[in-house]
Each structure stands twice: as structure tokens, then as C-alpha cells.
Design a protein around this motif. Structure first.
Motif, short mmCIF file in Angstrom:
data_model
loop_
_atom_site.label_atom_id
_atom_site.label_comp_id
_atom_site.label_asym_id
_atom_site.label_seq_id
_atom_site.Cartn_x
_atom_site.Cartn_y
_atom_site.Cartn_z
N GLY A 177 0.70 -1.09 -0.04
CA GLY A 177 0.15 -0.17 0.05
C GLY A 177 0.82 1.10 -0.11
O GLY A 177 2.10 1.26 -0.28
N PHE A 178 0.32 2.42 0.26
CA PHE A 178 0.97 3.67 0.33
C PHE A 178 1.88 3.74 1.57
O PHE A 178 1.20 3.51 2.66
CB PHE A 178 0.09 5.03 0.22
CG PHE A 178 -0.66 5.04 -1.13
CD1 PHE A 178 -0.07 5.49 -2.07
CD2 PHE A 178 -2.20 4.80 -1.02
CE1 PHE A 178 -0.68 5.59 -3.34
CE2 PHE A 178 -2.97 5.08 -2.22
CZ PHE A 178 -2.08 5.41 -3.34
N ARG A 228 6.51 2.88 6.04
CA ARG A 228 5.35 2.18 6.54
C ARG A 228 4.13 2.48 5.84
O ARG A 228 3.96 3.61 5.59
CB ARG A 228 5.20 2.09 8.13
CG ARG A 228 6.30 1.60 8.86
CD ARG A 228 6.61 1.85 10.45
NE ARG A 228 7.19 1.20 11.00
CZ ARG A 228 7.05 0.04 11.86
NH1 ARG A 228 6.01 -0.46 11.81
NH2 ARG A 228 8.01 -0.42 12.64
N VAL A 229 2.86 1.34 6.08
CA VAL A 229 1.94 1.69 5.63
C VAL A 229 1.14 2.49 6.85
O VAL A 229 0.71 1.76 7.74
CB VAL A 229 0.88 0.54 4.95
CG1 VAL A 229 -0.39 0.88 4.68
CG2 VAL A 229 1.69 -0.06 3.74
N TRP A 230 0.61 3.54 6.77
CA TRP A 230 0.04 4.33 7.94
C TRP A 230 -1.48 4.41 7.45
O TRP A 230 -2.07 4.66 6.39
CB TRP A 230 0.46 5.75 8.06
CG TRP A 230 1.98 5.76 8.64
CD1 TRP A 230 3.05 5.36 8.09
CD2 TRP A 230 2.19 5.87 10.00
NE1 TRP A 230 4.15 5.54 8.91
CE2 TRP A 230 3.53 5.81 10.27
CE3 TRP A 230 1.47 6.52 11.22
CZ2 TRP A 230 4.42 6.10 11.12
CZ3 TRP A 230 2.10 6.75 12.40
CH2 TRP A 230 3.46 6.42 12.45
N ASN A 250 0.15 2.02 11.81
CA ASN A 250 1.00 1.75 10.87
C ASN A 250 1.52 0.40 10.83
O ASN A 250 1.52 -0.54 11.80
CB ASN A 250 2.11 2.77 10.86
CG ASN A 250 3.05 2.60 12.15
OD1 ASN A 250 3.87 1.70 12.04
ND2 ASN A 250 2.89 3.36 12.78
N VAL A 251 1.85 -0.08 9.68
CA VAL A 251 2.19 -1.55 9.20
C VAL A 251 3.43 -1.76 8.43
O VAL A 251 3.47 -0.72 7.60
CB VAL A 251 1.10 -2.34 8.70
CG1 VAL A 251 1.44 -3.81 8.60
CG2 VAL A 251 -0.23 -2.29 9.72
N MET A 252 4.53 -2.40 8.68
CA MET A 252 5.55 -2.52 7.97
C MET A 252 5.65 -4.03 7.74
O MET A 252 5.64 -4.70 8.60
CB MET A 252 6.85 -2.01 8.56
CG MET A 252 8.12 -2.20 7.72
SD MET A 252 9.73 -1.47 8.20
CE MET A 252 9.87 -2.30 9.63
N ILE A 253 5.77 -4.35 6.30
CA ILE A 253 5.65 -5.74 5.73
C ILE A 253 6.68 -5.96 5.22
O ILE A 253 7.14 -5.19 4.00
CB ILE A 253 4.40 -5.95 4.96
CG1 ILE A 253 3.04 -6.03 5.97
CG2 ILE A 253 4.41 -7.73 4.53
CD1 ILE A 253 1.78 -6.22 5.23
N ASN A 254 7.84 -6.67 5.79
CA ASN A 254 8.98 -7.16 4.85
C ASN A 254 8.94 -8.66 4.38
O ASN A 254 7.78 -9.30 4.48
CB ASN A 254 10.23 -7.23 5.99
CG ASN A 254 10.65 -5.75 6.27
OD1 ASN A 254 10.42 -4.87 5.38
ND2 ASN A 254 11.03 -5.56 7.51
N ASP A 271 5.46 -6.17 10.83
CA ASP A 271 5.65 -5.34 12.26
C ASP A 271 4.24 -4.34 12.33
O ASP A 271 4.17 -3.40 11.43
CB ASP A 271 6.89 -4.49 12.34
CG ASP A 271 6.89 -3.71 13.42
OD1 ASP A 271 6.50 -4.31 14.66
OD2 ASP A 271 7.56 -2.85 13.41
N VAL A 272 3.41 -4.64 13.16
CA VAL A 272 2.24 -3.71 13.44
C VAL A 272 2.53 -2.92 14.57
O VAL A 272 2.68 -3.16 15.75
CB VAL A 272 1.00 -4.48 13.43
CG1 VAL A 272 -0.37 -3.80 13.56
CG2 VAL A 272 0.89 -5.36 12.47
#
Length: 391
Positions: A21-22, A34-36, A79-83, A88-89
Motif C-alpha cells: 500500500g501507500f 510503513r503503511v499508515w 501503521n504496518v511494515m511488511i517485509n 511489524d504492526v
């Protein structure tokens, strides 16, 4: 029509489009990669306004990322960070983010409406209902206004807490959007109750029962609505985002709207950037709320006078101010604000800074900030192609 600024804004939105996502910025800054929730939905509104199919697809993915990481009690991620191997939420830092929940609902409904895809509502109806139930719980006293902790929304290092105007208005917007699809008497009644409480507790000269009668009677109401109140009383700083949402949602009498428009636009004209500051006036070291402001930061203090939330100027906030102006047929003023947004975004060869020192015009925050570009796209399309966000 500034087509160069518009195209540069679209270009940045494409740069911040990821497989999840953005993200908040094209800069390689960890917290912004991150996706916020709120950033992503505001970028998504710009995507819908642009009609760009790739950006609209990124918006859909943004919403799915948020929905897939909703907490079991209904909280939407801040926010979410997907590696490749991990997700990581975050549901907030020093406090949870109330506005992530309302922006998520708004985003789902705006996407469904503008793409004419009602199945998207059905797909995420469970997530929306859980989010709405959580908002009910956050009232605590069952009197229709949500209680927001300090650091509980986008102004996460500012002084607003308790019954924060911005969050009540976002909730009204979210409920109205959802009720466009559900056509529910229960939802309609809830909207009515919240609007009544906003009008009773935030508008001057209200004859209705108040949450905090003594504090209300001691408040010196200005040409705008106060930003928040709590058991300790009212905070009377001007919140440009909240007052812009009030204009968009058309809550309150026209006289109040006129006063807000005149105050806000005159304030913008008085600054070197020609933009309305996020909150005004700035809080200085000698002021009552300085210690509250100074201590509300997790890492480093950024809210010096005229910067960040403490009187700083944000393209994103001015985008919503411009939309509020346009909603009241103030097209000339809207064009002026858009022109100044584009000028700010163009500083340092279109660096799209997060915000600016209102006194010195010095850029602050990250560059290549996604929602700075989103603001320009939204207002450009509203003026030139009659794009309307659903209210």
C-alpha cells in the motif's frame, strides 16, 4: 491550472506505492516506510480523485493491509511494515491512535463509492462493525463523544486530549459514509446524537445541556471552535484540520462557517507561506501548556514555536482547508490556497516537505512526504474536475 505541480504530485504518489500500500514518504526513513492508516487513506482519496488506476489499486491494497492487521478488539493499526519474512504492526506509540479507526472506515466507504463496488463494503463489514463497536466503548460514559488520550491522533505530540473536536468529526464522517450503504435507523440516530453533542459542547451560545457546564461557561469562544475539552477544561487553540472538517460536514449555523472561513483565510494571508498553520497560536515556554507540550515526545522534541503541530504549516492540512472553502463556494480563496500549497511543495525542486516553520518558512520533517502531494491532487481535481469526497 498548475499542471506541473499536479504531475509532480502524482509522480510522488506512484513512488510511495508499495506492494503493501501507500507508505508515508519516498525517503528511506524507517518510520515513514510503513503503511499508515491516516496517511494511506488521504493518499487513497487523492488516488480516487486522480482516476489513476494504478494508484486506486494501491489504495485497495492499503485498506486490505490495514484490515488484515486489525486487532481482535477492533483497533486499526496506526501503521504496518511488511517485509519479506515479517510483519511489524503498531497500534500507536505513547498512546493508541483513535483516528486510525475512523480513517479506515472512511477509506473503505470512499473506495466502494468511487469504484462503484458495494461488495467491498460487504467484504469488510465485520471489520467495520468491530471498529464501530470499539468507538462506542471509547465513549466510556455512553454520551456519544469519544474520549481521546493525549497523543491519540495525528497531532501525536500536541496538547489535545479528552473530547477532541477533530476525532468527533471524523467519527461523524465515518458513520455517515457507512450509513450511505447500510441505510440504518440506528446509525442515523447515532449520527444525530453525536452532531447534537458537538453543537452543544463546541459551538458558542448553545442552550443545550453540556458535558462540562462550568468549563463551557468560563470559555472565551473565538471565531472558530475550540480544539478540545476534558475534565480540566477547554483548550482554545485553533485546530485548522478540525475546523476544516466542520466546514466540509456543514455542521452548525452558516454564521459560524463564515467566521471560521474569515478567520482562517485571514490567518493564512498573514503568514509568509500563505498557508493556515495546523494549530494557532503557537505555545511558548512562558505559556500554560508548555510543560504538557514539552514532555509529550517519545524521542526528540520537535514542537518548537511555529513548527510541527505547534504553529507549523502543513500542505496536507491546507488541502482539507481548501476543500472546506470549496464546499462553501469560496472558489477564489480555494485557488489561492492551492497555489500556495503548490509553492510549498515545490520548494527545493519539489521536495514535498512534511511541514514548514510558519515564521521562517524553513522546511521541517521528512521530504517526499506522500500526503503533501495528496493534498495538491485532491484540491486540483476538486477545482478542475469537480471531484467530491463523499460526506
Amino acid at each position: 491550472m498548475d499542471t506541473l505541480s499536479y504531475n509532480k504530485s502524482l509522480e510522488l504518489l506512484h513512488k510511495v506505492s508499495s506492494a503493501s500500500g501507500f507508505v508515508a514518504s519516498a525517503e528511506d526513513t524507517s518510520n515513514y516506510k510503513r503503511v499508515w492508516a491516516r496517511d494511506g487513506v488521504i493518499c487513497g482519496l487523492a488516488a480516487l480523485a486522480s482516476g489513476d488506476e494504478k494508484l486506486i489499486e494501491t489504495f485497495r491494497i492499503t485498506l486490505e493491509t490495514l484490515a488484515n492487521n486489525q486487532h481482535e478488539i477492533g483497533t486499526i493499526p496506526s501503521n504496518v511494515m511488511i517485509n519479506e519474512n515479517t510483519t511489524d504492526v503498531s497500534y500507536g506509540g505513547l498512546a493508541g491512535r483513535v483516528d486510525a479507526v475512523t480513517w479506515f472506515i472512511i477509506g473503505i466507504c470512499q473506495y466502494a463509492f468511487h469504484t462503484n463496488d458495494n461488495t467491498f463494503i460487504t467484504k469488510y463489514e465485520v471489520e467495520i462493525e468491530k471498529a464501530l463497536h470499539l468507538l462506542e466503548a471509547w465513549e466510556f460514559n455512553n454520551r456519544h463523544l469519544i474520549y481521546v488520550p493525549l497523543s491519540g491522533n495525528w497531532a501525536d505530540e500536541y496538547i489535545t486530549d479528552g473530547y477532541v473536536l477533530y476525532d468527533q468529526l471524523l467519527r461523524i464522517w465515518a458513520l455517515k459514509n457507512y450509513n450511505n450503504f447500510k441505510k440504518s435507523e440506528k446509525l442515523a440516530l447515532k449520527i444525530k446524537h453525536i452532531v447534537e453533542q458537538v453543537e452543544s459542547n463546541f459551538l458558542p451560545n448553545s442552550n443545550q445541556e453540556k458535558f462540562h457546564e462550568r468549563a463551557y461557561n468560563e470559555t472565551d469562544f473565538k471565531a472558530y471552535l475550540p480544539c478540545s475539552f476534558s475534565p480540566s477544561g477547554y483548550k482554545n487553540q485553533f485546530d485548522a484540520f478540525a475546523n476544516s472538517l466542520l466546514l466540509l460536514l456543514n455542521i452548525g449555523p452558516s454564521k459560524v462557517h463564515e467566521e471560521i472561513i474569515n478567520f482562517s483565510f485571514d490567518l493564512a494571508k498573514s503568514t509568509k507561506l500563505g498557508l493556515v498553520p495546523a494549530f494557532w497560536p503557537p505555545i511558548f515556554e512562558s505559556d500554560q501548556h508548555w510543560n504538557l507540550l514539552k514532555d509529550n515526545c517519545k524521542y526528540e522534541f520537535r514542537n518548537f514555536p511555529y513548527e510541527f503541530h505547534n504553529g507549523g504549516s502543513w500542505s496536507m492540512v491546507n488541502g482539507f482547508f481548501a476543500l472546506g472553502l470549496l464546499a462553501h463556494s469560496e472558489k477564489e480563496k480555494t485557488n489561492i490556497i492551492l497555489n500556495n500549497i503548490n509553492k510549498a511543495n515545490a520548494i527545493e525542486e519539489y521536495s514535498f516537505y512534511e511541514n514548514f516553520n510558519t515564521d521562517t518558512t524553513t522546511p521541517n520533517g521528512v521530504s517526499n512526504c506522500a500526503w503533501s502531494a495528496a493534498a495538491a491532487v485532491l484540491v486540483h481535481q476538486a477545482i478542475n474536475n469537480n471531484f467530491k469526497i463523499v460526506l
